[in-house]
Design a protein around this motif. Structure first.
Motif, PDB file in Angstrom:
ATOM      1  N   CYS A  33       0.772  -0.991   0.031  1.00 20.78           N
ATOM      2  CA  CYS A  33      -0.052  -0.033   0.127  1.00 20.78           C
ATOM      3  C   CYS A  33       0.770   1.270  -0.157  1.00 20.78           C
ATOM      4  CB  CYS A  33      -0.962   0.077   1.118  1.00 20.78           C
ATOM      5  SG  CYS A  33      -0.288   0.494   2.907  1.00 20.78           S
ATOM      6  N   GLY A  34       2.229   1.224   0.337  1.00 21.65           N
ATOM      7  CA  GLY A  34       2.891   2.449   0.258  1.00 21.65           C
ATOM      8  C   GLY A  34       2.912   3.276   1.477  1.00 21.65           C
ATOM      9  N   GLY A  35       2.614   2.576   2.647  1.00 23.63           N
ATOM     10  CA  GLY A  35       2.534   3.075   3.856  1.00 23.63           C
ATOM     11  C   GLY A  35       0.889   3.486   4.461  1.00 23.63           C
ATOM     12  N   CYS A  47      -0.185   2.117   7.602  1.00 24.53           N
ATOM     13  CA  CYS A  47       0.274   0.619   7.404  1.00 24.53           C
ATOM     14  C   CYS A  47       1.666   0.599   8.110  1.00 24.53           C
ATOM     15  CB  CYS A  47       0.669   0.474   5.916  1.00 24.53           C
ATOM     16  SG  CYS A  47       1.262  -1.320   5.659  1.00 24.53           S
ATOM     17  N   ASP A  56       5.187  -2.217   5.260  1.00 29.46           N
ATOM     18  CA  ASP A  56       5.304  -2.658   3.945  1.00 29.46           C
ATOM     19  C   ASP A  56       6.718  -2.175   3.522  1.00 29.46           C
ATOM     20  OD1 ASP A  56       4.262   0.010   3.610  1.00 29.46           O
ATOM     21  OD2 ASP A  56       2.815  -0.761   2.273  1.00 29.46           O
ATOM     22  N   CYS A  89      -2.965  -4.921   3.319  1.00 29.18           N
ATOM     23  CA  CYS A  89      -1.809  -4.689   2.560  1.00 29.18           C
ATOM     24  C   CYS A  89      -1.042  -5.955   2.719  1.00 29.18           C
ATOM     25  CB  CYS A  89      -0.964  -3.352   3.194  1.00 29.18           C
ATOM     26  SG  CYS A  89       0.598  -3.343   2.629  1.00 29.18           S
ATOM     27  N   GLY A 103       2.553  -5.713   4.160  1.00 28.85           N
ATOM     28  CA  GLY A 103       2.323  -4.865   5.674  1.00 28.85           C
ATOM     29  C   GLY A 103       2.060  -5.864   6.534  1.00 28.85           C
ATOM     30  N   TYR A 129      -6.475  -3.886   9.270  1.00 30.84           N
ATOM     31  CA  TYR A 129      -6.790  -3.592   7.853  1.00 30.84           C
ATOM     32  C   TYR A 129      -8.279  -3.614   7.637  1.00 30.84           C
ATOM     33  CZ  TYR A 129      -1.818  -3.771   6.849  1.00 30.84           C
ATOM     34  OH  TYR A 129      -0.092  -3.737   7.209  1.00 30.84           O
TER      35      TYR A 129
HETATM   36 ZN   LIG Z   1       1.152  -1.529   3.603  1.00 28.17          ZN
END
Ligand SMILES: [Zn+2]
Length: 726
Positions: free
Chosen positions: A313-315, A337, A588, A691, A694, A712
Motif C-alpha cells: 500500500c505504500g505506507g 500501514c 510494507d 496490505c 504490510g 486492515y
Molecule cells: Zn502497506
C-alpha cells in the motif's frame, strides 16, 4: 445459456468430485480456455460423460490427451462486454427497465432469459473491451444504480460445438458432448496445460466456441493453491501473515462465489479474482496457514465482507470508495500501514559497538567495511601496511583459503614490485588465475583497464588486473591511472579479498530480519525461524548510506530492519550491517516497489489514455482530489478533443501506473507543450483493504493474524463458518 438439464449435470459433477475425495463445500474455478487444451496426469486418468457416467473412448488414459473444440467458427467468436444492471421476475419488468435506461443514457441494451434461475437480466452498453464501459458504468452509478458488474458475451450464438479427444498418435474421437469430466487415479493430479490440480476437472464448450477447463475442488484445498500464489511463503515467510492472507482469500471465495455462473464456474484463477496456481504452488508454510485457520472468515452484519487486498500500500491504505466508488463499506477505511509510534518506540533499541577509524586505500576508496569483515573473520589482524609485501599478501591469502576450504598457497613468495605483481599473486594464491584466463578475452583488456601504463606489464598480470576491474574491485586514481608501476598500498586489495571470501561464503555472513531487541541480544527471523543471538563485546557495526556501509559506534535498530551479520566462535554477533538501506518505518517498506519513479513521454501517455477515454492530444493533467492516504482519487485530463474527469481505479488504468499514490510532474517544451510526465509514487496495487507486505511486516513485529486482519479491516469480525457456509 443454462438449462434445467445443465443443473442435473452439475449435480453429477458434484457427485464425481466427492467420489474423487473432495469434501464439502465445493467451488468451481475457471482455468484456462482455448481452441484446445492439453490434459495429462501423473498416473492413469479417466474421461467420463457426466450424464451417463460412462467412459469416453478409452477406459483409461496414461498419456497426454489434447481436447479440441470441434466445429468452432474459424478465427473464433467476437466477444462483447455489457453491464449487467439487474435481474427481474418477468420479461415485462425487464423490458421496462431496459427502456428507461436506454432513454436516460442513450446506450444500447439487451434482455436475456435465464431459465436456470427463472429470471430476465437487463444488460446495457456494448464494447469490445471491459474498460470501454467505464464512462457508462460511472453514469449508471451516478443515477443511483448499485451492484453493477461487467459481463462478457459472445457477439453471436455458437451452436453444435462439441469436444474431440486427440491422442499422441494423432488418432482422435469425436465425443459429441459439450461437457466432459476428467477423473484422476488414486492420489493423482490432473494437469491442464502443464499445471496440476487437485480434485476433478471439467472440460466444457464455452459460449465463444472454445474449450475451458473448470476445476471442481473442495474450498479448503483450493485455498492451498491460492495463499502461496498471493503471498509467496519463500519471500514472505511469516506464518501469521500467511494466516491473515488465508482468511482474506477464504472470505473472498464466500463473498464472490458464483460470479461467473453464466460461464459455468464460481471464480476465475487470475488476479481479476484471486490468483490460483494449483497444486504445484503448494508450500508447507502456507498449507499450515490454511489448516490453522480452517473455516474462518471475516464478517460484517453476518455476511462475508468484501475482503479486498493489495500487494503493497505504500505506507497507508485508502478508503474503499476513493478507489472503487461502489465500495463504501465501513470496514474498508484507509489506515496507516505502520505501528503506533509508542509501540515502535518500545521495540527499537540502540546497540553500542566498537569505534573503527575510517580506512581508505591510496585511491581514496573507503575500505573500512571490507577491512572490518576480514578482521572479524581473522584474515587480517592489524591495519594494512603502507606498502604491500609478498609475505603480507601470502599471510592473508593463506588465512582466507583456510576459511574458504581452499588449498592454502605454498612455496616461493614472489616479490611485489608493481600493482601487476600483487594482482597476479592474489589470483594465483587463491586459484583464480583460470578465471582471468578463461573469462577475460584479450580484446577486452584495453577496455577494462583504460590505462596505457599497464601495457608493458606481462599478459598474466594485465589479465589479473582486468579481471579485478571487471568485478569492480580495482579502483583507479583520480587521474584515471591504476598506478600500475608502483608497489600498491596494503589496503588496495582488501575489497578484492573480501569479495573472494564472500564468493565462498567464507565469513559466515547471514541475512535476517530484525524482530526485536533483548538485553544485549537481538531477536531475528532467519527465513521462517525466529532466533535470539547475543552480542559479542563491542561488535563492529555498519549503517548503510547511499550504497556505502559506514562504520558507526552506535546503531539504532528497528524491528523489520534487514541485516547482514556474522557470529564469532562463541555464537555471538561480532559484525552487523543494515542492508539494504531502510525506507522509513512502515510495515510494507521491505517491498521492492515500496517507492518508485517513472517517466512517460506524452506519446506513451496518449497511447494508454486514449485507449480508454478519447481526449486526443494531452494538454494538461491535474489532480482534483486526493484521498485519505494521498492517493489521487479524482483527476482531470485536458485534451485537444475533450476534457475528461477520471475517478478511482480508472486513474491507475489510464495512466498505466503501479499505484495512484503518486506525485505528477509535467515537463513542457519551449512551445509549452507537454514533453513528458514524471510520476513519483509509492506502493503497488489498488491500496484498499489488507496490505500483503504490510501483513508480513506486522507479523515480523509480533502481531498475530487476528490483529493483522482487524487492523486492515476495521470493525470486521472473525467468525467460523458453519458446515454449510456463512
Ligand atoms: Zn502497506
Amino acid at each position: 445459456m443454462a438449462t434445467l438439464a445443465q443443473a442435473d449435470t452439475d449435480d453429477r459433477f458434484q457427485r464425481l468430485a466427492k467420489r474423487a475425495g473432495q469434501g464439502d463445500p465445493l467451488v468451481r474455478i475457471g482455468l484456462e480456455d482455448g481452441e484446445s487444451l492439453e490434459i495429462e496426469a501423473a498416473g492413469a486418468f479417466r474421461i467420463l460423460d457426466p450424464d451417463s457416467g460412462k467412459d469416453v473412448w478409452h477406459a483409461s488414459y496414461d498419456e497426454e490427451i489434447r481436447v479440441v473444440a470441434d466445429g468452432a467458427p474459424a478465427g473464433g467468436v467476437e466477444r462483447v462486454f455489457r453491464i449487467q444492471v439487474g435481474a427481474f421476475g418477468s420479461a415485462e419488468a425487464a423490458r421496462g427497465e431496459l427502456e428507461r435506461l436506454r432513454t436516460a443514457t442513450g446506450a444500447p441494451g439487451v434482455v436475456h432469459h435465464d431459465p436456470d434461475r427463472g429470471n430476465w437480466r437487463v444488460r446495457l452498453g456494448e464494447s469490445p473491451t471491459r474498460t470501454g464501459l467505464n464512462a457508462l458504468l460511472e453514469r449508471l452509478r451516478e443515477m443511483g444504480l448499485q451492484a453493477l458488474w461487467i459481463a462478457e458475451e459472445a457477439a453471436e450464438l455458437v451452436e453444435d460445438v462439441t469436444l474431440r479427444l486427440v491422442d499422441s498418435r494423432w488418432q482422435s474421437r469425436s465425443t459429441g458432448r459439450q461437457r466432459l469430466a476428467v477423473i484422476p487415479g488414486k492420489r493423482g493430479r490432473i494437469r491442464v496445460n502443464g499445471t496440476s490440480y487437485r480434485g476433478i476437472v471439467e472440460l466444457r464448450v464455452t459460449a465463444f466456441g472454445t474449450v475451458r477447463a473448470i476445476n471442481w475442488i473442495e474450498i479448503e484445498r483450493y485455498l492451498l493453491g491460492v495463499v502461496p500464489a498471493e503471498l509467496g511463503p519463500e519471500v514472505w515467510p511469516q506464518i501469521e501473515a500467511l494466516k491473515a492472507q488465508a482468511v482474506a482469500a477464504r472470505t473472498y471465495v464466500w463473498r464472490n462465489k458464483g460470479q461467473f455462473l453464466d460461464e459455468g464456474y464460481d471464480l476465475c484463477a487470475t488476479p481479476r479474482c484471486q490468483v490460483y496456481s494449483g497444486a504445484d504452488a503448494e508450500h508447507p508454510l502456507s498449507d499450515r496457514a490454511v489448516r490453522e485457520t480452517a473455516g474462518q472468515i471475516l464478517a460484517w452484519d453476518d455476511r462475508p465482507i468484501i475482503a479486498l487486498y493489495t500487494a503493497t500500500c505504500g505506507g497507508h491504505t485508502e478508503d474503499g470508495k476513493g478507489v472503487f466508488p461502489e465500495h463504501d463499506e465501513p470496514y474498508l477505511k484507509g489506515v496507516p500501514c505502520r505501528a503506533e509510534e509508542a509501540a515502535m518506540a518500545s521495540l527499537r533499541a540502540t546497540i553500542a559497538g566498537r569505534s573503527i577509524p575510517k580506512l581508505e586505500d591510496a585511491t581514496g576508496k573507503d575500505v573500512t567495511r571490507d577491512w572490518a569483515l576480514l578482521a572479524a573473520a581473522g584474515v587480517v589482524s592489524v591495519r594494512p601496511p603502507e606498502r604491500l609485501s609478498g609475505s603480507q599478501l601470502r599471510e592473508w591469502t593463506r588465512a582466507l583459503a583456510r576459511l574458504a576450504g581452499l588449498e592454502p598457497a605454498e612455496g616461493l613468495v614472489p616479490e611485489i614490485a608493481t600493482l601487476g605483481d600483487a594482482a597476479e599473486m592474489l589470483l594465483a594464491d587463491l586459484g583464480w588465475s583460470e578465471r582471468a584466463e578463461l573469462l577475460i578475452d584479450t580484446p577486452d583488456l584495453p577496455a577494462l583497464l583504460r590505462d596505457a601504463e599497464v601495457d608493458p606489464l606481462p599478459e598474466p598480470q594485465r589479465r589479473a588486473l582486468a579481471y579485478l576491474a571487471s568485478v569492480e574491485r580495482l579502483q583507479p586514481f583520480a587521474d584515471g591511472k591504476l598506478g600500475a608501476g608502483q608497489v600498491p598500498d596494503g589496503a588496495r586489495f582488501l575489497p578484492a579479498l573480501a569479495h573472494m571470501g564472500e564468493t565462498y561464503r567464507a565469513f559466515g555472513l547471514r541475512e535476517a530480519t530484525v524482530a526485536g531487541m533483548g538485553a544485549n541480544s537481538l531477536r531475528l527471523f532467519q527465513r521462517k525461524n525466529e532466533i535470539r543471538l547475543p552480542f559479542a563485546d563491542k561488535p563492529m557495526l555498519f549503517a548503510r548510506t547511499s550504497g556505502v556501509p559506514v562504520a558507526v559506534s552506535r546503531l539504532e535498530i528497528w524491528p523489520g530492519d534487514r541485516v547482514r551479520f556474522r557470529t564469532d566462535a562463541a555464537g555471538k554477533i561480532d559484525f552487523l550491517q543494515i542492508d539494504p538501506p531502510v525506507k522509513g518505518a512502515s510495515d510494507d517498506r521491505s517491498a521492492a516497489v515500496y517507492s518508485w519513479s517513472v517517466r512517460k513521454t506524452r506519446r506513451q501517455l496518449e497511447a494508454t489514455v486514449n485507449r480508454r477515454i478519447s481526449v486526443g492530444k494531452i494538454e494538461d493533467i491535474r489532480v482534483v482530489r486526493r484521498g485519505v492516504s494521498g492517493r489521487i482519487v479524482e483527476l482531470v485530463v485536458v485534451g485537444s478533443q475533450a476534457t475528461e474527469t477520471v475517478r478511482g481505479f480508472s486513474i491507475r488504468n489510464i495512466l498505466d501506473l503501479r499505484e495512484i499514490l503518486a506525485v505528477i510532474e509535467i515537463q513542457r517544451d519551449a512551445e509549452g507543450e507537454i514533453e513528458a510526465v514524471v510520476f513519483a509514487g509509492k506502493g503497488w496495487g489498488h491500496g484498499v483493504g489488507l496490505c500483503q507486505v504490510g501483513a508480513y511486516g506486522m507479523a515480523v513485529r509480533g502481531s498475530g493474524y487476528r490483529e493483522i486482519l482487524t487492523h486492515y479491516y476495521r470493525g470486521a469480525e472473525l467468525t467460523k463458518l458453519s458446515s454449510t457456509g456463512p
